[in-house]
Design an enzyme around this catalytic site. Sequence first.
Site, PDB file in Angstrom:
ATOM      1  N   LEU A 141       0.753  -1.079  -0.044  1.00 34.26           N
ATOM      2  CA  LEU A 141       0.038   0.031   0.068  1.00 34.26           C
ATOM      3  C   LEU A 141       0.694   1.306  -0.021  1.00 34.26           C
ATOM      4  O   LEU A 141       1.930   1.357   0.323  1.00 34.26           O
ATOM      5  CB  LEU A 141      -0.760   0.011   1.020  1.00 34.26           C
ATOM      6  CG  LEU A 141      -1.643  -1.355   1.304  1.00 34.26           C
ATOM      7  CD1 LEU A 141      -2.539  -1.084   2.659  1.00 34.26           C
ATOM      8  CD2 LEU A 141      -2.518  -1.604   0.164  1.00 34.26           C
ATOM      9  N   PRO A 142       0.303   2.476  -0.400  1.00 28.09           N
ATOM     10  CA  PRO A 142       1.149   3.611  -0.363  1.00 28.09           C
ATOM     11  C   PRO A 142       1.738   4.153   0.832  1.00 28.09           C
ATOM     12  O   PRO A 142       2.891   4.361   0.877  1.00 28.09           O
ATOM     13  CB  PRO A 142       0.061   4.566  -1.162  1.00 28.09           C
ATOM     14  CG  PRO A 142      -0.869   4.029  -1.615  1.00 28.09           C
ATOM     15  CD  PRO A 142      -0.971   2.400  -0.870  1.00 28.09           C
ATOM     16  N   THR A 144       6.193   0.821   1.999  1.00 25.40           N
ATOM     17  CA  THR A 144       7.416   1.691   2.791  1.00 25.40           C
ATOM     18  C   THR A 144       6.481   2.704   3.548  1.00 25.40           C
ATOM     19  O   THR A 144       5.691   3.465   3.182  1.00 25.40           O
ATOM     20  CB  THR A 144       7.931   2.431   1.853  1.00 25.40           C
ATOM     21  OG1 THR A 144       8.777   1.459   0.939  1.00 25.40           O
ATOM     22  CG2 THR A 144       9.249   3.289   2.472  1.00 25.40           C
ATOM     23  N   LYS A 169      14.819   0.670   5.620  1.00 28.79           N
ATOM     24  CA  LYS A 169      14.540   1.258   4.617  1.00 28.79           C
ATOM     25  C   LYS A 169      14.599   2.831   4.420  1.00 28.79           C
ATOM     26  O   LYS A 169      15.091   3.515   3.592  1.00 28.79           O
ATOM     27  CB  LYS A 169      13.047   0.842   4.067  1.00 28.79           C
ATOM     28  CG  LYS A 169      12.320   1.420   3.130  1.00 28.79           C
ATOM     29  CD  LYS A 169      12.817   0.974   1.495  1.00 28.79           C
ATOM     30  CE  LYS A 169      12.075   1.707   0.439  1.00 28.79           C
ATOM     31  NZ  LYS A 169      12.374   1.425  -0.966  1.00 28.79           N
ATOM     32  N   LYS A 183       8.672  11.359  -0.241  1.00 24.88           N
ATOM     33  CA  LYS A 183       7.887  10.756   0.783  1.00 24.88           C
ATOM     34  C   LYS A 183       8.921   9.802   1.646  1.00 24.88           C
ATOM     35  O   LYS A 183       8.707  10.049   2.739  1.00 24.88           O
ATOM     36  CB  LYS A 183       6.989   9.468  -0.170  1.00 24.88           C
ATOM     37  CG  LYS A 183       6.245   8.585   0.841  1.00 24.88           C
ATOM     38  CD  LYS A 183       5.771   7.281   0.327  1.00 24.88           C
ATOM     39  CE  LYS A 183       5.627   6.306   1.252  1.00 24.88           C
ATOM     40  NZ  LYS A 183       5.441   4.834   0.731  1.00 24.88           N
TER      41      LYS A 183
HETATM   42  P1  NAD Z   1       0.667   2.586  -6.043  1.00 30.74           P
HETATM   43  O1  NAD Z   1      -0.023   3.675  -5.365  1.00 30.74           O
HETATM   44  O2  NAD Z   1       0.823   2.249  -7.491  1.00 30.74           O
HETATM   45  O3  NAD Z   1      -0.188   1.172  -5.445  1.00 30.74           O
HETATM   46  C1  NAD Z   1      -0.745   1.009  -4.328  1.00 30.74           C
HETATM   47  C2  NAD Z   1      -2.209   0.450  -4.302  1.00 30.74           C
HETATM   48  O4  NAD Z   1      -2.556   0.218  -3.006  1.00 30.74           O
HETATM   49  C3  NAD Z   1      -3.075   1.296  -5.078  1.00 30.74           C
HETATM   50  O5  NAD Z   1      -3.767   0.562  -6.318  1.00 30.74           O
HETATM   51  C4  NAD Z   1      -4.250   1.731  -4.072  1.00 30.74           C
HETATM   52  O6  NAD Z   1      -5.593   1.602  -4.882  1.00 30.74           O
HETATM   53  C5  NAD Z   1      -4.098   0.405  -3.060  1.00 30.74           C
HETATM   54  N1  NAD Z   1      -4.870   0.702  -2.017  1.00 30.74           N
HETATM   55  C6  NAD Z   1      -4.482   1.603  -1.090  1.00 30.74           C
HETATM   56  N2  NAD Z   1      -5.497   1.421   0.169  1.00 30.74           N
HETATM   57  C7  NAD Z   1      -5.915   0.010   0.044  1.00 30.74           C
HETATM   58  C8  NAD Z   1      -6.892  -0.469   0.703  1.00 30.74           C
HETATM   59  N3  NAD Z   1      -7.025  -0.162   2.020  1.00 30.74           N
HETATM   60  N4  NAD Z   1      -7.135  -1.814   0.338  1.00 30.74           N
HETATM   61  C9  NAD Z   1      -6.759  -2.211  -0.996  1.00 30.74           C
HETATM   62  N5  NAD Z   1      -5.826  -1.633  -1.826  1.00 30.74           N
HETATM   63  C10 NAD Z   1      -5.702  -0.401  -1.362  1.00 30.74           C
HETATM   64  O7  NAD Z   1       2.122   2.580  -5.158  1.00 30.74           O
HETATM   65  P2  NAD Z   1       3.274   1.473  -5.421  1.00 30.74           P
HETATM   66  O8  NAD Z   1       4.243   2.209  -6.548  1.00 30.74           O
HETATM   67  O9  NAD Z   1       2.681   0.279  -5.777  1.00 30.74           O
HETATM   68  O10 NAD Z   1       3.964   1.541  -4.052  1.00 30.74           O
HETATM   69  C11 NAD Z   1       3.464   0.883  -3.246  1.00 30.74           C
HETATM   70  C12 NAD Z   1       4.521   0.935  -1.943  1.00 30.74           C
HETATM   71  O11 NAD Z   1       5.936   0.287  -2.342  1.00 30.74           O
HETATM   72  C13 NAD Z   1       4.695   2.372  -1.403  1.00 30.74           C
HETATM   73  O12 NAD Z   1       4.680   2.167  -0.190  1.00 30.74           O
HETATM   74  C14 NAD Z   1       6.058   2.619  -2.069  1.00 30.74           C
HETATM   75  O13 NAD Z   1       6.572   3.677  -1.307  1.00 30.74           O
HETATM   76  C15 NAD Z   1       6.784   1.318  -2.096  1.00 30.74           C
HETATM   77  N6  NAD Z   1       7.952   1.458  -3.115  1.00 30.74           N
HETATM   78  C16 NAD Z   1       7.479   1.757  -4.465  1.00 30.74           C
HETATM   79  C17 NAD Z   1       8.486   1.713  -5.546  1.00 30.74           C
HETATM   80  C18 NAD Z   1       8.286   2.010  -6.891  1.00 30.74           C
HETATM   81  O14 NAD Z   1       9.136   2.385  -7.599  1.00 30.74           O
HETATM   82  N7  NAD Z   1       7.018   2.508  -7.094  1.00 30.74           N
HETATM   83  C19 NAD Z   1       9.938   1.107  -5.000  1.00 30.74           C
HETATM   84  C20 NAD Z   1      10.030   0.760  -3.700  1.00 30.74           C
HETATM   85  C21 NAD Z   1       9.046   0.816  -2.761  1.00 30.74           C
END
Ligand code: NAD
Length: 308
Positions: free
Chosen positions: A66-67, A97, A172, A247
């Site tokens: 999740l975000p 994260t 992290k 973030k």
């Molecule tokens: P994203 O926003 O694309 O995906 C997160 C998903 O969670 C969304 O689709 C959202 O609708 C869903 N969500 C939110 N609340 C919810 C709930 N209660 N129930 C079900 N679904 C729910 O984000 P992302 O890029 O996939 O990143 C996810 C995590 O990974 C974050 O914490 C980010 O910091 C970390 N991260 C991302 C990257 C990257 O390059 N994108 C790299 C390393 C770490």
Amino acid sequence: MSNHIAFIGVGNMGNPMANQLVKAGKNVKVFDVSPDVIEIAKQSGLNVIGSMEELLQGATTVISMLPEGKHVRSLYLGDNGILKKIPKDCLIIDCSTIDIETSLALGNEAKKIGIKMIDAPVTGGVMGARIGKLNFLVGGTDEAVALAKPLFDIMGQKILHAGAQGSGVGVKICNNMSLGISMIASAEALMLAQRLKMDVKKVHSIIKEASGNNWAMTNYTPLPNLTEGVPSNNKYRPGFTAAMMKKDLNLARDAAKSVDASTPLGKAALDIFSKFCEDGDSETDYSGISKMIGGDAWDYPFDPKGKD
Ligand code: NAD
């Protein structure tokens, strides 16, 4: 009993991670709250479940991606939180994260009702997720981490066990604060070389052999034509967005505040990335910060939102 993995949050990272598990033959059911994301998940072949009851019934592992901390809190611990609905022998792996406080709150509540939980944020980005080469930074007991290992082996290449539950997100946050600072440092050094009218290629190759080297300089070089396969060669299309770096630097600032730690460069990096985002570059790769550092000496292709 269906013995499946319940994967919650299949956005940019969760979708390819869940797909890796499916490809490896795992029974995976996924859930997301965003209709757009659900549509993409269906198109990519994932088994999307609309009801939380059905998702959790018979699950052996719950993975969440999740975000932010507030999403993790509301999913598991809110008024309608799912923690109490998760089968007792189920393992929770939260890969989001998030702040240490939320991760510990979830871990402690889970422990109280006899459920094992580990925090396992990742590095490696969307590309790493697509090819199953993420690094998992893990916090939890040896026993819980051993249970998760077969799944980490499918989705990732390294499992870095940092210590007790909460230390995965802790490491992290520390790592990404160091990364944000060193990306700016690398951009400053290379842009200074350019202003000095030096051969930037040569300067880069020498720094890589010298004491000013760092991971961003070598593997994620912020100026183009110096390292293969990095976003700076692709007009700064992400990659890892400046918004994500902001973030994580915010998480570092809050973590530092909570223990009265002095992190002046972390704060400076947060200010610099915040300004970059405010100026309209939140969806640019974070190495694009070099454009802001370069100012009027900037002379490289920059089209982070282009589609070609
Ligand atoms: P994203 O926003 O694309 O995906 C997160 C998903 O969670 C969304 O689709 C959202 O609708 C869903 N969500 C939110 N609340 C919810 C709930 N209660 N129930 C079900 N679904 C729910 O984000 P992302 O890029 O996939 O990143 C996810 C995590 O990974 C974050 O914490 C980010 O910091 C970390 N991260 C991302 C990257 C990257 O390059 N994108 C790299 C390393 C770490």
